[in-house]
Design a protein around this motif. Sequence first.
Motif, mmCIF file in Angstrom:
data_model
loop_
_atom_site.group_PDB
_atom_site.id
_atom_site.type_symbol
_atom_site.label_atom_id
_atom_site.label_comp_id
_atom_site.label_asym_id
_atom_site.label_seq_id
_atom_site.Cartn_x
_atom_site.Cartn_y
_atom_site.Cartn_z
ATOM 1 N N THR A 51 54.096 16.728 7.151
ATOM 2 C CA THR A 51 52.758 16.080 7.388
ATOM 3 C C THR A 51 52.164 15.900 8.639
ATOM 4 N N PHE A 52 52.983 15.352 9.679
ATOM 5 C CA PHE A 52 52.781 15.171 10.906
ATOM 6 C C PHE A 52 52.357 16.184 11.668
ATOM 7 N N GLU A 53 53.186 17.501 11.352
ATOM 8 C CA GLU A 53 53.023 18.589 12.296
ATOM 9 C C GLU A 53 51.954 19.382 11.686
ATOM 10 N N ARG A 54 51.449 19.349 10.690
ATOM 11 C CA ARG A 54 50.499 19.850 9.833
ATOM 12 C C ARG A 54 49.254 19.084 10.521
ATOM 13 N N ARG A 55 49.007 17.777 10.722
ATOM 14 C CA ARG A 55 48.146 17.120 11.217
ATOM 15 C C ARG A 55 47.978 17.721 12.846
ATOM 16 N N GLY A 56 48.999 17.599 13.592
ATOM 17 C CA GLY A 56 48.837 18.239 14.803
ATOM 18 C C GLY A 56 48.706 19.592 14.965
ATOM 19 N N ARG A 57 48.531 20.459 13.833
ATOM 20 C CA ARG A 57 48.586 21.697 13.915
ATOM 21 C C ARG A 57 49.737 22.471 14.442
ATOM 22 N N SER A 58 50.706 21.780 14.903
ATOM 23 C CA SER A 58 51.849 22.526 15.198
ATOM 24 C C SER A 58 52.715 23.199 14.297
ATOM 25 N N PHE A 59 52.492 22.806 13.039
ATOM 26 C CA PHE A 59 53.015 23.572 11.873
ATOM 27 C C PHE A 59 52.403 25.059 11.816
ATOM 28 N N ASP A 60 51.239 25.127 12.319
ATOM 29 C CA ASP A 60 50.852 26.522 12.168
ATOM 30 C C ASP A 60 51.567 27.395 13.056
ATOM 31 N N ARG A 61 52.357 26.762 14.239
ATOM 32 C CA ARG A 61 53.000 27.733 14.934
ATOM 33 C C ARG A 61 54.263 28.234 14.411
ATOM 34 N N LEU A 62 54.714 27.263 13.385
ATOM 35 C CA LEU A 62 56.010 27.859 12.513
ATOM 36 C C LEU A 62 55.247 28.908 11.417
ATOM 37 N N LEU A 63 54.120 28.863 11.143
ATOM 38 C CA LEU A 63 53.727 29.640 10.113
ATOM 39 C C LEU A 63 53.241 31.015 10.747
ATOM 40 N N LEU A 64 53.004 31.020 12.057
ATOM 41 C CA LEU A 64 52.702 32.308 12.714
ATOM 42 C C LEU A 64 53.979 32.960 13.389
ATOM 43 N N ALA A 65 55.212 32.235 13.337
ATOM 44 C CA ALA A 65 56.295 32.867 13.783
ATOM 45 C C ALA A 65 56.742 34.042 12.959
ATOM 46 N N PRO A 66 57.489 34.971 13.252
ATOM 47 C CA PRO A 66 57.880 36.084 12.386
ATOM 48 C C PRO A 66 59.420 35.640 11.841
ATOM 49 N N VAL A 67 59.097 34.428 11.087
ATOM 50 C CA VAL A 67 60.199 33.619 10.367
ATOM 51 C C VAL A 67 59.799 33.710 8.855
ATOM 52 N N SER A 68 60.633 34.184 7.729
ATOM 53 C CA SER A 68 59.967 34.032 6.646
ATOM 54 C C SER A 68 59.733 32.784 6.261
ATOM 55 N N LEU A 69 59.038 32.466 4.988
ATOM 56 C CA LEU A 69 58.667 31.236 4.530
ATOM 57 C C LEU A 69 59.887 30.580 4.316
ATOM 58 N N SER A 70 60.726 31.194 3.465
ATOM 59 C CA SER A 70 61.952 30.713 2.819
ATOM 60 C C SER A 70 62.686 29.955 3.850
ATOM 61 N N ILE A 71 62.873 30.748 4.812
ATOM 62 C CA ILE A 71 63.870 30.340 6.089
ATOM 63 C C ILE A 71 63.220 29.107 6.751
ATOM 64 N N LEU A 72 62.031 29.203 6.942
ATOM 65 C CA LEU A 72 61.303 28.107 7.530
ATOM 66 C C LEU A 72 61.551 26.723 6.683
ATOM 67 N N VAL A 73 61.207 26.755 5.263
ATOM 68 C CA VAL A 73 61.452 25.746 4.582
ATOM 69 C C VAL A 73 62.825 25.374 4.491
ATOM 70 N N LEU A 74 63.858 25.995 4.322
ATOM 71 C CA LEU A 74 65.247 25.864 4.678
ATOM 72 C C LEU A 74 65.507 25.079 6.017
ATOM 73 N N ALA A 75 64.971 25.512 7.103
ATOM 74 C CA ALA A 75 65.317 24.813 8.238
ATOM 75 C C ALA A 75 64.582 23.527 8.408
ATOM 76 N N LYS A 76 63.380 23.443 7.688
ATOM 77 C CA LYS A 76 62.685 22.212 7.657
ATOM 78 C C LYS A 76 63.562 21.008 6.785
ATOM 79 N N ILE A 77 64.102 21.448 5.442
ATOM 80 C CA ILE A 77 64.724 20.720 4.813
ATOM 81 C C ILE A 77 66.104 20.251 5.171
ATOM 82 N N CYS A 78 66.691 21.207 6.157
ATOM 83 C CA CYS A 78 68.129 20.924 6.431
ATOM 84 C C CYS A 78 68.336 19.718 7.023
ATOM 85 N N GLY A 79 67.447 19.359 8.023
ATOM 86 C CA GLY A 79 67.569 18.294 8.994
ATOM 87 C C GLY A 79 67.582 16.898 8.030
#
Lengths: 314, 244
Positions: free
Chosen positions: B74-102
């Motif tokens: 939510t914090f990254e969404r507010r600061g728009r830096s989450f967009d950077r992840l969505l714009l990266a050539p990384v599939s959404l599944s990998i992105l979600v996995l990386a996010k939940i892994c921590g």
Amino acid sequence: MEIVNVKNLKKLYGDFLAVDNISFHINKGEIFGFLGPNGAGKTSTINMLTGLSRPSGSEIHINSIDAVRDIKKVQRIIGIVPDESNLYGEMNGFDNLCFCAALYGMEKKEREKKAKELLNLFNLTEAGNRPFRAYSKGMKRKLTIAAGIIHNPKILFLDEPTTGIDVESARHIRKLILDLKDKGTTIFLTTHYLEEAQRICDRIALIVKGRIVKIGTVNELMESTMQGHIVQLTYQGRMETVQKELKEHFPGCTIKILSNDSSQLINKEPVPLFPLLQLLHNKGVSVYEAKEIKPTLEDVFVEITGLETDRANK
Amino acid sequence: MKTLTAFWNILIKDIRNYYLKPPNISWGIIFPLSWTLMQIIRSTENIDIIQLLPGLMAMSILFGTTSMLAVTITFERRGRSFDRLLLAPVSLSILVLAKICGAVLFGCLNAFVPVIFASFFVSLGGINWGILFTAVFLIALTSTLIGLLIAVSAKEVFEAQTLSNFFRFPMLFLCGLFLPIQQLPAALRPISFCLPLTYGTDLLKGTITGSSIMHSAFSILMLLAFAAGLFLISRRSIQKKWIL
Ligand SMILES: Nc1ncnc2c1ncn2[C@@H]1O[C@H](COP(=O)(O)OP(=O)(O)O)[C@@H](O)[C@H]1O
Ligand SMILES: [Mg+2]
């Protein structure tokens, strides 16, 4: 060669049509300007082309890849600089750049080398170890651009890169954009500054209320509104007395007297200056200055958007 | 390989930026720690500590994970830096996995704070560590995914945190930790069986105190099913909500 090809792009937010069926292409290696007032649909268009938003309908091909179906493949070869910075405030400049490079799979050594190079290129070396949130607006924008090009994209999308920052930084950014073009990067740039578009873009699309109202090279756009060739004269003497002779000499021309020492001669054909000046000289009008008046992009814009609002009102 | 680099760096960045920051460490470690101490001080006989352990562990995991994504997403969404992840050539599944892994890692570490404490006071010899680790991991995974679902629905960080409390406390009371499920009012019992935490707690209880009500293989399967389901739902709603 076309590197981006967009057909019938549309974006609906609820039942509000923000982008209304636009089509355009971008040639490889050019700077393509998307010029329009606030709320015209520029950012919406960029978001759809880069995968941040889903088109409500369209065909998009980027580097021959179907971007609607395979956006992740497209994202590998494009760089995106959003209108608002989206880097991490708590991380320093250098780490921000390295992180962005890592998202594109660059190896540690390579990304650190590239990050240093870019900090240097953008005059940010000293700021490299300061947290991003402590940067000035201009520095933030520069680092965001650096982050957008760290993976050497083929196509760079810049959303209003010079809006809201100081003149000096804006000039530096425009120079960097031109340098990128020289290195072969294709650039899609949105702006609401006419002058900026005129100065650095090869081709421009004018976008108003979600529709492209005009598209072409800067010269083509200006010629399209030119009603004739205009020569503006500054002189001493009485222009009124020579109006008849001028009209005989340049059939079809009109003379617009602006003040008692300046007038405009408007003609379909280009006006040869020597005979004109000679004629005036013989009639006792001494001309100090004669210059051709070209329409600015602003004239084009006002004319076109004026027409647009008229049409919309009817 | 490129995907791995991206995955790894997203994870490391989150750990550095969020998980190792004092407020989160305190939320994640101090909270379970003080709970553990409080319970240990109150209990007089050794047997109590063992009885308390599953609850403490489950709680530590729950508190360490559910609100984590509220911060990191939510914090990254507010600061728009989450967009950077969505714009990266990384599939959404990998992105979600990386996010939940921590968050999952963080939750697992939290779970062992009470275990380490307990080990000073009682013998933990009878525990099947294989099942214990599996249970801890699966509880962490499912609670993180619930946190993800909450983060996806919330716009503000505080909203996400309030929402996660809204789910957390009823979950703790319905999962059979404090009150065995058989003693819950009949109307509430079906709800218990819809909570992943119920199966996680039962696994923990089974291996620590030997008092489970379901077969451990069944609980593991249920937890896996919850994890898969939650992952798919979250991914879908991210796709729907964030890629406008
Ligand atoms: N997420 C959204 N939901 C609803 N309307 C939106 C959204 N994003 C943009 N708009 C509207 O779409 C129009 C175009 O916006 P935008 O593309 O941001 O324009 P520009 O970038 O040219 O200033 C505006 O009227 C804006 O209010
Ligand atoms: Mg915009």
